[in-house]
Design an enzyme around this catalytic site. Sequence first.
Site, PDB file in Angstrom:
ATOM      1  N   CYS A   1      32.027 136.707 127.794  1.00  0.00           N
ATOM      2  CA  CYS A   1      31.179 136.465 128.963  1.00  0.00           C
ATOM      3  C   CYS A   1      31.120 137.641 129.929  1.00  0.00           C
ATOM      4  CB  CYS A   1      31.654 135.214 129.701  1.00  0.00           C
ATOM      5  SG  CYS A   1      31.615 133.728 128.674  1.00  0.00           S
TER       6      CYS A   1
ATOM      7  N   GLY B   1      23.959 123.379 123.563  1.00  0.00           N
ATOM      8  CA  GLY B   1      25.280 122.786 123.392  1.00  0.00           C
ATOM      9  C   GLY B   1      26.416 123.710 123.759  1.00  0.00           C
TER      10      GLY B   1
ATOM     11  N   CYS C   1      28.209 125.220 134.291  1.00  0.00           N
ATOM     12  CA  CYS C   1      26.955 125.951 134.113  1.00  0.00           C
ATOM     13  C   CYS C   1      26.414 125.679 132.713  1.00  0.00           C
ATOM     14  CB  CYS C   1      27.152 127.446 134.338  1.00  0.00           C
ATOM     15  SG  CYS C   1      27.897 128.326 132.938  1.00  0.00           S
TER      16      CYS C   1
END
Length: 393
Positions: free
Chosen positions: A81, A114, A213
Amino acid sequence: MTKTIVAGVGMTKFAKPGASETYDVMAEDAIRQALKDAGIGFEDIQQAYAGYVYGDSTCGQKAIYRVGMTGIPVVNVNNNCSTGSTALFLARQAIEYGIADCVLAVGFEQMQPGALASVFTDRPSPFADFDTTCDALVDNADIPLALRYFGGAGKSHMDKYGTTLEDFARIRAKASRHATRNPLALFDKEVSVEDVMQAPVMWPGVMTRLMACPPTCGGAAAILCSEDFARKHGIDSRVQITAQAMTTDTPATFDARDMMQLVGYDMTADAARQVYEAAGIGAEDVDVVELHDCFAHNELITYEGLGLCPEGGAQKFIADGDNTYGGKYVTNPSGGLLSKGHPLGATGLAQCYELTGQLRGTAGQRQVEGAKVALQHNLGLGGACVVTLYQRA
């Protein structure tokens, strides 16, 4: 070493999986925006760093070739990330150490719906040690792993300091208020603390759905250059990167037996310390912050990791309104990941886009008055943390 100028930035509006353009089109859009913002052509770019997590090798070339094919080095970057800010970190190093005068950092992600999942299941997972520790510390095996990690970190803070579910809900409500001012926010509807509390429960007493999020798709880009290059090309040189640090895990990540440490609290604190020391300032000098709020829980513990408030002081920090307009800092004026979404490779560069606008004074309705110092925090499990300090010249 030379100063690093943020010459141009660009960003697409993020979209839900299945509703976006393909990754190369989104990246092209962001790059062209950044070039236009800088007022230069692609032929002026000397190196490029392309960040993405879910994609085949050399996706960076595929995306960048849509803009130009000049034979420059293109480096593909994957750091979970924190991928976008890792690309920015590499681009900044190239400028600062005189390797190049004008460098592109671009990030993009075309995600699946998902929860995040591993792609390669026939080899050791990079998260194996993290998963083992998480399994030992968190009982809830039926919920998605990312939720277990960050929900577990939030629960650790609750157990230590008496933090409540409503504190996390206040963060999510704040994010939505900020997002109403941002035309690039995917979720721009304001929600109240009560709305967040009454959302579907994902972990009883720890998390509701609105505190997480969503996966999204998008692209963002930044062009960095040297002072000499900016002067020669008439580039706006008001926004500079004055300090930056990347950290990775230490043995304490696992040895502390604490979910806050497992999701990178120490990495954040160490990177922030390095940045403040390098810039010769303290957290109290910062005006605006874009931080990694993949979950409301991570935003709360990051307040403390970045030194915006003392350890254990996040609850009071939130109650006093020191995380929003009128308080000590404005955190995530863009609405953050909670409102924009989180296309992994693009996230760090989207933060750069927002903070550059804030320091230029062009952020419109979400402008932080008098912003001169901006802090960016981008975190990836597995792990890496990048903290970047921007200042207005």
